[in-house]
Design a protein around this motif. Structure first.
Motif, PDB file in Angstrom:
ATOM      1  N   THR B  72       0.859  -1.184   0.000  1.00 55.30           N
ATOM      2  CA  THR B  72       0.000   0.000   0.000  1.00 55.30           C
ATOM      3  C   THR B  72       0.891   1.228   0.000  1.00 55.30           C
ATOM      4  OG1 THR B  72      -0.015  -0.013   2.398  1.00 55.30           O
ATOM      5  CG2 THR B  72      -1.867  -1.066   1.310  1.00 55.30           C
ATOM      6  N   SER B  73       0.294   2.334  -0.439  1.00 52.51           N
ATOM      7  CA  SER B  73       1.051   3.584  -0.376  1.00 52.51           C
ATOM      8  C   SER B  73       0.081   4.752  -0.394  1.00 52.51           C
ATOM      9  CB  SER B  73       1.999   3.681  -1.576  1.00 52.51           C
ATOM     10  OG  SER B  73       1.247   3.834  -2.755  1.00 52.51           O
ATOM     11  N   SER B  74       0.542   5.877   0.088  1.00 59.21           N
ATOM     12  CA  SER B  74      -0.274   7.089   0.032  1.00 59.21           C
ATOM     13  C   SER B  74      -0.097   7.741  -1.323  1.00 59.21           C
ATOM     14  CB  SER B  74       0.168   8.085   1.097  1.00 59.21           C
ATOM     15  OG  SER B  74      -0.044   7.530   2.347  1.00 59.21           O
ATOM     16  N   VAL B  75      -1.191   8.354  -1.769  1.00 57.26           N
ATOM     17  CA  VAL B  75      -1.146   9.069  -3.043  1.00 57.26           C
ATOM     18  C   VAL B  75      -1.625  10.482  -2.782  1.00 57.26           C
ATOM     19  CG1 VAL B  75      -2.143   9.229  -5.346  1.00 57.26           C
ATOM     20  CG2 VAL B  75      -1.493   6.990  -4.426  1.00 57.26           C
ATOM     21  N   LYS B  76      -0.921  11.423  -3.400  1.00 56.77           N
ATOM     22  CA  LYS B  76      -1.310  12.826  -3.253  1.00 56.77           C
ATOM     23  C   LYS B  76      -1.628  13.404  -4.613  1.00 56.77           C
ATOM     24  CE  LYS B  76      -0.919  13.991   1.132  1.00 56.77           C
ATOM     25  NZ  LYS B  76      -2.035  14.671   1.807  1.00 56.77           N
ATOM     26  N   SER B  77      -2.539  14.375  -4.586  1.00 54.86           N
ATOM     27  CA  SER B  77      -2.831  15.092  -5.815  1.00 54.86           C
ATOM     28  C   SER B  77      -2.354  16.514  -5.645  1.00 54.86           C
ATOM     29  CB  SER B  77      -4.344  15.073  -6.074  1.00 54.86           C
ATOM     30  OG  SER B  77      -4.671  16.080  -7.001  1.00 54.86           O
ATOM     31  N   GLU B  78      -1.573  17.003  -6.598  1.00 54.16           N
ATOM     32  CA  GLU B  78      -1.097  18.377  -6.452  1.00 54.16           C
ATOM     33  C   GLU B  78      -2.237  19.369  -6.576  1.00 54.16           C
ATOM     34  OE1 GLU B  78       1.459  18.514 -10.173  1.00 54.16           O
ATOM     35  OE2 GLU B  78       0.415  20.427 -10.359  1.00 54.16           O
ATOM     36  N   LEU B  79      -3.373  18.918  -7.108  1.00 53.67           N
ATOM     37  CA  LEU B  79      -4.517  19.821  -7.230  1.00 53.67           C
ATOM     38  C   LEU B  79      -5.110  20.114  -5.866  1.00 53.67           C
ATOM     39  CD1 LEU B  79      -6.411  18.131 -10.201  1.00 53.67           C
ATOM     40  CD2 LEU B  79      -4.765  20.000 -10.325  1.00 53.67           C
ATOM     41  N   TYR B  80      -5.169  19.077  -5.039  1.00 55.44           N
ATOM     42  CA  TYR B  80      -5.800  19.217  -3.722  1.00 55.44           C
ATOM     43  C   TYR B  80      -4.878  18.593  -2.682  1.00 55.44           C
ATOM     44  CZ  TYR B  80      -9.824  20.185  -6.652  1.00 55.44           C
ATOM     45  OH  TYR B  80     -10.651  20.721  -7.583  1.00 55.44           O
ATOM     46  N   PRO B  81      -3.882  19.325  -2.255  1.00 53.94           N
ATOM     47  CA  PRO B  81      -2.848  18.760  -1.371  1.00 53.94           C
ATOM     48  C   PRO B  81      -3.407  18.232  -0.049  1.00 53.94           C
ATOM     49  CG  PRO B  81      -2.258  20.966  -2.137  1.00 53.94           C
ATOM     50  CD  PRO B  81      -3.648  20.738  -2.571  1.00 53.94           C
ATOM     51  N   ASP B  82      -4.591  18.723   0.347  1.00 53.46           N
ATOM     52  CA  ASP B  82      -5.110  18.298   1.648  1.00 53.46           C
ATOM     53  C   ASP B  82      -5.861  16.969   1.586  1.00 53.46           C
ATOM     54  OD1 ASP B  82      -4.102  20.614   2.558  1.00 53.46           O
ATOM     55  OD2 ASP B  82      -6.019  21.713   2.434  1.00 53.46           O
ATOM     56  N   ILE B  83      -6.089  16.503   0.401  1.00 53.29           N
ATOM     57  CA  ILE B  83      -6.885  15.280   0.246  1.00 53.29           C
ATOM     58  C   ILE B  83      -5.945  14.080   0.206  1.00 53.29           C
ATOM     59  CG2 ILE B  83      -8.583  14.103  -1.202  1.00 53.29           C
ATOM     60  CD1 ILE B  83      -9.587  16.715   0.050  1.00 53.29           C
ATOM     61  N   ASN B  84      -6.367  13.016   0.886  1.00 55.33           N
ATOM     62  CA  ASN B  84      -5.533  11.819   0.958  1.00 55.33           C
ATOM     63  C   ASN B  84      -6.114  10.679   0.145  1.00 55.33           C
ATOM     64  OD1 ASN B  84      -3.697  12.839   3.100  1.00 55.33           O
ATOM     65  ND2 ASN B  84      -5.672  12.971   4.186  1.00 55.33           N
ATOM     66  N   PHE B  85      -5.249  10.035  -0.606  1.00 64.39           N
ATOM     67  CA  PHE B  85      -5.660   8.841  -1.332  1.00 64.39           C
ATOM     68  C   PHE B  85      -4.739   7.711  -0.935  1.00 64.39           C
ATOM     69  CE2 PHE B  85      -6.626  12.514  -3.990  1.00 64.39           C
ATOM     70  CZ  PHE B  85      -7.962  12.297  -4.320  1.00 64.39           C
ATOM     71  N   GLU B  86      -5.258   6.487  -1.108  1.00 65.14           N
ATOM     72  CA  GLU B  86      -4.400   5.351  -0.840  1.00 65.14           C
ATOM     73  C   GLU B  86      -4.455   4.386  -2.025  1.00 65.14           C
ATOM     74  OE1 GLU B  86      -3.873   3.338   3.228  1.00 65.14           O
ATOM     75  OE2 GLU B  86      -4.965   1.871   2.026  1.00 65.14           O
ATOM     76  N   LEU B  87      -3.304   3.880  -2.390  1.00 62.16           N
ATOM     77  CA  LEU B  87      -3.215   2.934  -3.502  1.00 62.16           C
ATOM     78  C   LEU B  87      -2.803   1.588  -2.938  1.00 62.16           C
ATOM     79  CD1 LEU B  87      -2.971   2.671  -6.751  1.00 62.16           C
ATOM     80  CD2 LEU B  87      -0.519   2.742  -6.300  1.00 62.16           C
ATOM     81  N   GLU B  88      -3.404   0.529  -3.445  1.00 66.95           N
ATOM     82  CA  GLU B  88      -3.000  -0.800  -3.025  1.00 66.95           C
ATOM     83  C   GLU B  88      -2.816  -1.657  -4.272  1.00 66.95           C
ATOM     84  OE1 GLU B  88      -5.825  -3.011  -0.723  1.00 66.95           O
ATOM     85  OE2 GLU B  88      -4.331  -4.485  -0.095  1.00 66.95           O
ATOM     86  N   VAL B  89      -1.739  -2.409  -4.317  1.00 69.22           N
ATOM     87  CA  VAL B  89      -1.487  -3.316  -5.439  1.00 69.22           C
ATOM     88  C   VAL B  89      -1.324  -4.715  -4.865  1.00 69.22           C
ATOM     89  CG1 VAL B  89       0.102  -3.915  -7.305  1.00 69.22           C
ATOM     90  CG2 VAL B  89      -0.398  -1.507  -6.818  1.00 69.22           C
ATOM     91  N   ARG B  90      -2.122  -5.659  -5.408  1.00 68.53           N
ATOM     92  CA  ARG B  90      -2.042  -7.039  -4.926  1.00 68.53           C
ATOM     93  C   ARG B  90      -1.733  -7.954  -6.102  1.00 68.53           C
ATOM     94  NH1 ARG B  90      -7.855  -7.532  -1.878  1.00 68.53           N
ATOM     95  NH2 ARG B  90      -7.689  -5.687  -0.564  1.00 68.53           N
ATOM     96  N   ILE B  91      -0.952  -8.998  -5.818  1.00 65.08           N
ATOM     97  CA  ILE B  91      -0.674  -9.973  -6.869  1.00 65.08           C
ATOM     98  C   ILE B  91      -1.316 -11.300  -6.487  1.00 65.08           C
ATOM     99  CG2 ILE B  91       1.132 -11.228  -8.116  1.00 65.08           C
ATOM    100  CD1 ILE B  91       2.823  -8.623  -7.593  1.00 65.08           C
ATOM    101  N   HIS B  92      -2.249 -11.753  -7.346  1.00 61.86           N
ATOM    102  CA  HIS B  92      -2.986 -12.981  -7.046  1.00 61.86           C
ATOM    103  C   HIS B  92      -2.138 -14.206  -7.366  1.00 61.86           C
ATOM    104  CE1 HIS B  92      -7.148 -10.858  -7.591  1.00 61.86           C
ATOM    105  NE2 HIS B  92      -6.401 -10.297  -6.652  1.00 61.86           N
ATOM    106  N   GLU B  93      -2.574 -15.298  -6.791  1.00 61.39           N
ATOM    107  CA  GLU B  93      -1.900 -16.566  -6.976  1.00 61.39           C
ATOM    108  C   GLU B  93      -1.663 -16.900  -8.456  1.00 61.39           C
ATOM    109  OE1 GLU B  93      -4.096 -19.679  -5.139  1.00 61.39           O
ATOM    110  OE2 GLU B  93      -2.272 -20.664  -4.434  1.00 61.39           O
TER     111      GLU B  93
END
Lengths: 556, 978
Positions: B72-93
């Motif tokens: 997982t990681s945090s994602v930021k948008s330079e348009l709205y610096p106060d808003i928080n997003f989170e990205l998750e990448v999973r690899i299935h079997e």
């Protein structure tokens, strides 16, 4: 009905077999065709029935389809489209399709269970046979009772025939009389006109006459277009009424809703319908109330009267009116001319030529001047009137004759009231069926209607148009009279013009049994009538007729 | 302009029937979020090199999970610096990559449950040992097998590499935009105080440009309330749309994202001279008289896309349930760019690495499940009409089918069976004896399907509505309190909210055939086990709603708005009804529940159809790519109404339509209430007999269909196989969507869909012999692909057996499929050029779930030829192909250890024979035919002709072995020497 037909096709009476030494009949073979299922003499081979191939006789009924025509598997399901014979002892024998053989189901048609491996289906032929015979007996009974009623219809037709024949002979005499009179009056008219044709031609040049003619033409054309428009309006009103009655508010189609509301407003119904007169809706709701005729407005009859006025007569009357200042001469001369009405026909030509001579002489001498022609106009006008009266009388008599003759012809026409005229009695007999929401009525040979039990609104479902139109039946057959078509009823919204197929069968009463609408606005009525209770003899007769027709066609 | 007007004026006159009400449905330009998404995509190229994605990963936040293969990681948008997003990448079997992004700690929560409805189970992740994670300066890389998942930090980009090739890129074109939740700013009225006017003007002039304008545009476009026609969507949550570009740098063909009446290989919607001007839309709608070539939304939506090239195939499953628009373009000849704009929901995208179409199908099946094993009878012929009007009508239709010997399995009842459209409640006047009627139909082995729609008439006399109200499980209006009232067939109606768990047991209880715990609760007593269900109108269709569906601000269980769950709604209804039918009796039986609306995962339930098509040649033709397209998106049990719902097809069209219909998995004839009756027995000759033969052909091939369904049920490969699936490397076949193969059977069909056709061109994609199914005429293709011309008069369907196939059929016509149970088989062995052939046959009881316990018969047939010095021998072998505990994509085929060759089902059919062997393409007349070691002197016939091997075309040689005295369930050998 359909099942009966097909049953008739598949059910054959058991025939007693000749008592020679019986060969073993393969399973599923009709004993009548047993001889086809034996090996080619001196071989162990068998020839497919279509001759397409030879197979070992042992391959007959071996549950494998060898022959192209499938004839080698009468007792199995191996070949498509074959027929399997069930003896059905105790009942009637039957042939079932090979697709039913060995499918694990016990076919009621094959009550002996011979189409399935033994032990699968019990033999229930005795029971079924009993039921079948009881049903057949009941049907026979109905048929006999119905046939008695039907014979009264036939008697009625005979009476009607007598009445028509008498009327026709009386009318024949009347027509002859009227025709002679018309000829006589016509002769007078022609002579009168010939005398004055030239003068009349001159008068017709009159601007007033021409103007009148033009006006008459205009009036005619206006009347035509008025009638057309009126018809169109009526049709449109019917469409809108249909829309209003039949639209599905569930569709939420705004265009349709607007149209309905607009129409309600226009026809001033919105309130009327809700507040009062639900019963009167029957007729008046179908059309917007006609505006009251204004006093100065002309009624159609008046206009027609004016239009139909004989313009030439008017011209002549006009002449007379302008020319005469007094009264006397008119009366006098008219007497002179009217004399001819009293002169025997034989003397008429002499009288007329004498009169012509007299008049022209007098005219030359200046004794009789222009007013004479005025007088002659009046005579022509009268002659015309009397001729048209005579002609009308003749036409009336002829029409009456023609209609009675037609009625007589139709009485026994195969496509009319039947060979024996039995349907005549039922003309305009109305049958009714209340289905809860609607009451349906069909007046035989008349029209069919659907009436709402809620608000009394009524729909025309069509007028009688023909007997059964199926190509598989022809006039004279029972099936032909078992169906009537009523069509060109009120237009359906988003559908066709309403129509009715009335299917009838033998019964002791004239009655409607059921109503359904298998396709939108195409109704199916089912009913009974004694008129279809034919006795066996008649059935045979109809068959013979058909066969003969067939043969004749082939001969041709 | 003038031309356009005159065309518009003329059209309605020329085609009064072609009356799509286009103004009832939105185009992209009438949908604010689509407008915003498209504007964003247009802004990017004009901005040139200054364009960049405002989204970046915060490198320090990247957290690899220790237990499973994900980070997982945090994602930021330079348009709205106060808003928080989170990205998750999973690899299935199985190598599938799942990418999720959501706004976190925001004002509200985005809808994140779409995948929970779509997925058959939570996918298991790859063992962490099998993935190597490499953190770089600007990216983190996951490496496994020959796959690399590269996640770039700035700008955010996720790409899938395979064999060193970049296959899929998310946000490669930098169009990703997740609109965050915000508070509506009250517009300040300009001050109108005296002397203030000037100031106000100045204020307007000086209004500072929005700092986000370079990305989001100058204007705020429809962020809050939005109107369409007479409806206003209040959008209380404000903007929350999601824009995402998915780029396939090496794939020129994309398929899927059904349902649209469009070609299988999806034409472009943007770029130079696009085929369509609007994007493909996924928003389940009841489209009255839809167009035969359009990207418009239809009744179902599956956000699953295949991207294909001769080198590889990859798939994208975008688990989103809200209205979604997808633009397709080709930046270069060999690449495809797709741009997805959805109204709400989180980003939840699955990247399926392939590399073959078959791999992608299996990967997708592991996610959303395989298609359910249908009841065998459901593959027979279904006869429907709006409406069979009474129980007598039903009996008479059945009788006429039997009189004319047309096979038929199912008779249907549309809405008019019910009293005032209160579903379940029979209209007693016309259906006084429903159970007796059903029993009469069932006496011939047949079933009935009766419609139950999701709208409930709002009257107190309707126990179903009353109970739903009492349980408080109805969909709510925008206030979230009062039940939503809309109009449908039943007039004023309410809708059950199947997202509400409280509705589930109750809905199932309605169908119970015997009293349950709650004896007082109303249940449908006038039903039997032979009644199955049709769930129509479940988009849902609401006559007075926007776009004929529910307002988006309606409220469902959990407070979710209708906009969030719209595309799933229909599936849930079908799901509950399927469960109800399965469990209503004493033993579970396979349900048949036809649905009009569907979503990813609907294949696990039952069948769907392509909705209210029209009786035109165009609709007949487009039905084929539509059914193919549904199939490759998992929804394989599908078909189009034979004859067309609207209109009165002429006899030629009807015959051709039956020929199309028998080659769809779901085969039903249906007609609108305004049409003439058109049951096949009403046809005149020769059309009647042609249609009879056509329907009988379907029945003779039921074993092929059933076996194909079992295959699809096991591994997710669709039943109808388009060319690109069968021959993934043959570029000439990529756009073909009017001919296809049926399962693994080797049958290739090209239905005729043009009037007056006497010849048809068929594409043969390989150097192989293809036999005409009916005449055994041998045709040859070529390695480069070859188009042949075959005769196709009205009675002829271009149908071929691919060399190398063994086709099991049952030739005996019966009235219904259950009556064929004990009928013998014919095996047609169509030898390949290499003189080999193979085929399979699956059988079970066709209705219970005992097959899962091992009560089944699955045979494999193989034929091969061995050349020896003196003689050549062809061997045909029948063997058992079921292995106990055999794993398939979706669990195991049969419970481990459960299968026995002499199981109860196999015993019940042990007497079923093979009555005929037909061997095509032997080079010369056999000298000996040996069955189970015994030479047969008689019982076989030989007709000389073209051999499988070689170059000749013409009538193939035919060896027929009659009654070989073999049983279908047994192992056996037949040898032919020549």
């Amino acid at each position: 009905m359909y099942s009966k037909l097909s049953l008739a096709c598949l059910t054959l009476p058991v025939l007693t077999l000749p008592v020679y030494s019986k060969p073993v009949i393969p399973v599923g073979v009709d004993p009548q065709r047993a001889s086809l299922y034996s090996p080619i003499p001196g071989t162990a081979l068998w020839k497919c029935l279509d001759g397409s191939g030879e197979i070992p006789f042992s391959a007959v009924n071996d549950d494998f389809c060898d022959c192209k025509d499938g004839s080698d598997e009468p007792g199995t399901s191996a070949c498509a489209n074959g027929l399997f014979y069930c003896a059905n002892e105790g009942h009637v024998s039957a042939k079932i399709r090979s697709s039913r053989v060995n499918d694990g189901l016990c076919e009621p048609e094959c009550c002996d269970g011979s189409d399935e491996p033994s032990g699968v289906c019990p033999n229930i032929c005795e029971e079924i046979g009993k039921e079948y015979r009881a049903a057949a007996e009941a049907e026979q009974k109905t048929r006999r009772t119905g046939a008695k009623i039907r014979s009264t219809y036939i008697a009625f037709a005979q009476k009607e025939k007598k009445r028509l024949e008498d009327a026709i002979s009386a009318l024949n005499i009347e027509v002859a009389e009227k025709r002679a009179n018309e000829a006589r009056v016509k002769d007078i008219l022609e002579r009168t006109e010939a005398l004055d044709a030239a003068a009349l031609a001159h008068k017709k040049e009159s601007p007033l006459y021409r103007h009148l003619e033009d006006k008459n033409d205009i009036l005619s054309s206006l009347l035509t277009s008025h009638a057309e428009l009126k018809e169109r309006i009526t049709a449109l009103e019917a469409v809108l009424d249909g829309l209003k009655r039949g639209y599905n508010p569930n569709y939420q189609d705004m265009a349709v809703l607007e149209a309905v509301r607009g129409w309600e407003a226009l026809s001033g119904e919105a309130d009327k319908d809700k507040d009062k007169e639900p019963a009167a809706a029957d007729d008046s709701s179908a059309k917007p109330a006609e505006p009251p005729v204004e006093e100065e407005e002309w009624t159609l009859d008046q206009i027609n009267e004016i239009k139909n006025k004989d313009v030439v007569s008017l011209l002549l009357e006009h002449e007379k009116h302008i020319g005469s200042s007094g009264i006397t001469t008119e009366q006098a001369t008219s007497l002179l001319y009217s004399l001819e009405l009293y002169i025997p026909d034989a003397f008429l030509p002499i009288y007329q030529s004498a009169r012509e001579w007299l008049v022209s002489t007098l005219s030359l001498l200046g004794v009789v001047t222009t007013p004479a022609s005025t007088d002659s106009s009046s005579e022509i006008s009268k002659a015309r009137t009397s001729h048209s009266l005579a002609l009308n009388a003749l036409h009336n008599a002829e029409n009456s004759l023609k209609s009675e003759q037609e009625a007589l012809e139709k009485l026994f026409a195969l496509d009319g009231f039947g060979k024996k005229g039995e349907w005549k009695k039922l003309k305009d007999v109305c049958l009714e069926k209340d289905t809860g929401e609607y009451t349906y009525t069909v007046c035989l040979f008349g029209s069919a209607t659907q009436k709402s039990n809620r608000d009394g609104a009524s729909n025309n479902l069509g007028r009688y148009s023909s007997w059964n139109t199926s190509p598989s039946t022809s006039p004279g057959e029972l099936a032909y009279y078992s169906r009537q078509i009523y069509d060109h009823g009120a237009q359906c919204w988003n559908g066709p013009q309403r129509s009715v197929t009335l299917d009838l069968s033998c019964g002791t009463e004239n009655a409607l049994l059921s109503i359904s609408e298998p396709e939108k606005c195409e109704y199916s009525f089912v009913g009974t009538t004694p008129a279809l209770c034919w006795l066996d003899g008649e059935m045979e007769e109809a068959k013979t007729v058909k066969a003969e027709k067939h043969r004749r066609k082939e001969d041709l | 302009m003038r031309i356009a007007t005159s065309v518009l004026l003329l059209l309605p006159l020329a085609h009064p029937l072609l009356a799509l009400k286009a103004h009832d449905f939105k185009t992209c330009s009438q949908s604010a979020f689509c407008r915003r998404g498209r504007a964003l995509a247009e802004r990017a190229p004009t901005a040139g090199s200054s364009w960049h994605s405002p989204y970046t990963i915060v490198p320090s936040s990247v957290a690899l999970s220790s237990s499973a293969s994900s980070f997982t990681s945090s994602v930021k948008s330079e348009l709205y610096p106060d808003i928080n997003f989170e990205l998750e990448v999973r690899i299935h079997e199985d190598g599938v990559v799942r990418v999720r992004m959501d706004e976190v700690k925001g004002l509200r929560k985005r809808y994140d449950e779409a995948s929970s409805w779509a997925l058959v189970r939570e996918p298991s992740l790859k063992n962490v040992k099998d993935v190597k994670w490499v953190k770089g300066k600007n990216e983190v890389k996951g490496v496994y097998d020959d796959v690399e998942v590269r996640v770039q930090y700035q700008p955010l980009k996720v790409s899938l590499w395979k064999g060193g090739r970049e296959e899929v890129v998310l946000n490669g074109k930098e169009l990703l935009h997740m609109e965050h939740f915000r508070v509506k700013e009250e517009k300040k009225e300009p001050e109108t105080a005296e002397g203030g006017a000037e100031q106000a003007e100045q204020a307007v002039l000086q209004a500072p440009a929005r700092p986000t304008a370079w990305f989001e545009g100058e204007e705020e476009d429809g962020l809050w309330a939005e109107s369409f026609s007479t409806w206003t969507d209040q959008k209380p949550k404000g903007p929350e749309s999601l824009s995402l570009d998915i780029h396939f740098p090496g794939h020129a063909n994309v398929y899927g994202i059904p349902q649209h009446a469009s070609p299988l290989s999806l034409p472009t919607t943007t770029g130079p001279s696009p085929h369509y001007t609007d994007p493909y839309r996924l928003y389940n709608l009841d489209v009255f008289e839809y167009l035969a070539d359009s990207p418009m939304s239809l009744y179902g939506s599956i956000p699953f896309l295949h991207a294909h090239s001769a080198e590889s195939t990859v798939g994208i499953f975008n688990a989103i349930a809200s209205e979604t628009w997808i633009d397709v373009s080709h930046p270069t000849e060999d690449s495809t760019l797709t741009h997805w704009v959805s109204e709400s929901g989180i980003l939840d995208v699955f990247l399926l690495p392939g590399p073959t179409p078959e791999d992608v199908f299996k990967q997708y099946a592991r996610l959303t499940g395989t298609s359910a094993m249908p009841a065998h009878w459901a593959l027979g012929y279904h006869q429907c009409r709006w409406n069979y009007i009474s129980s007598e009508d039903v009996r008479s239709v059945q009788k006429r089918f039997d009189e004319d010997d047309f096979p038929l399995d199912v008779l249907w009842l549309d809405i008019e069976y019910s009293e005032e459209h209160k579903y379940f409640i029979w209209d007693a006047k016309n259906f006084p004896d429903p159970v007796a009627m059903v029993n009469d139909v069932a006496a011939l082995g047949r079933k009935m399907v009766v419609i139950v729609d999701p709208h409930l008439k709002r009257v107190s006399t309707y126990p179903v509505y009353e109970k739903a109200k009492e349980l408080d499980v109805l969909v709510k209006g925008r206030d979230g309190k009062e039940e939503y009232e809309g109009w449908c067939w039943s007039g004023s109606s309410a809708w059950v909210d199947f997202f509400h768990p409280g509705s589930w047991d109750w809905w199932k209880s309605l169908f119970r055939l015997t009293d349950g715990k709650d004896k007082d609760s109303w249940r449908w007593v006038d039903s039997t086990e032979n009644v199955h269900i049709w769930n129509d109108m479940n988009e849902p269709s609401v006559f007075n709603g926007p776009e004929i569906t529910m307002p988006k601000d309606n409220v469902h269980y959990g407070g979710w708005e209708h906009r969030d769950i719209h595309n799933i709604n229909g599936m849930l209804f079908q799901n509950l009804t399927s469960q109800a039918i399965t469990t209503r009796g004493s033993t579970p039986k396979r349900p048949f529940v036809l649905s009009r609306s569907f979503y990813a995962g609907s294949q696990r339930l039952s069948a769907i159809w392509t909705g209210d098509n029209m009786g035109s040649w165009e609709h007949m033709a487009v039905g084929i790519p539509m059914v193919l397209s549904n199939g490759i998106a998992g929804m394989t049990f599908a078909g189009a109404d034979v004859g067309g719902f609207f209109g009165n097809p002429d006899p030629e069209m009807l015959v051709r339509w039956y020929q199309v219909g028998i080659f769809a998995p779901f085969f039903r004839a249906h007609a609108h209430i305004d049409t003439k009756r058109r049951e096949p027995y009403l046809l005149e000759e020769p059309h009647k007999s042609i249609v009879r033969d056509v329907i009988r052909l379907r029945y003779s091939l039921l074993s092929v269909w059933y076996t194909s369904f079992r295959r699809a049920n096991a591994d997710g490969v669709p039943i109808l196989r388009p060319h690109w699936v069968m021959f993934p490397k043959d570029k000439k076949g990529f756009a073909i969507d009017d001919q296809y193969f049926i399962g693994d059977s080797g049958l290739l069909v090209k239905p005729v869909t043009k009037p007056g056709a006497t010849e048809t061109q068929v594409y043969i994609p390989e150097d192989q012999v293809y036999y005409d199914y009916f005449t055994y005429n041998a045709y040859r293709g070529s390695a480069a692909g070859k188009t042949i011309t075959v005769s196709s008069p009205l009675e002829k369907i271009p149908l071929f057996i691919r060399g190398g196939s063994i086709v099991p059929t049952r030739a005996r016509p019966r009235r219904s499929s259950p009556l064929m149970k004990k009928d013998p088989f014919t095996l047609t062995v169509a030898l390949s050029q290499a003189e080999l052939a193979t085929g399979e046959l699956y059988l079970d009881d066709g209705e219970s779930f005992d097959h899962q316990k091992g009560d089944l018969v699955w045979r494999k047939f193989d034929a091969w030829t061995l050349k020896a010095a003196k003689r050549t021998r062809m061997t045909l072998k029948s063997s058992d192909m079921t292995k106990s505990g055999q794993t398939v994509v979706d669990g195991s085929l049969v419970a481990p250890g459960a299968y026995r060759a002499d199981n109860a089902y196999a015993k019940s059919v042990q007497s079923v024979r093979v009555e005929k062997l037909v061997i095509l393409g032997l080079p010369k007349k056999p000298t000996t035919v040996i069955v189970q070691g015994v030479a047969q002197k008689e019982g076989w016939t030989w007709e000389g002709g073209v051999a499988a091997d070689g170059k000749k075309e013409g009538g193939a040689s035919v060896l027929v072995i009659k009654n070989p005295n073999l049983k279908i369930v047994d192992d056996w050998l037949v040898e032919v020497e020549f």
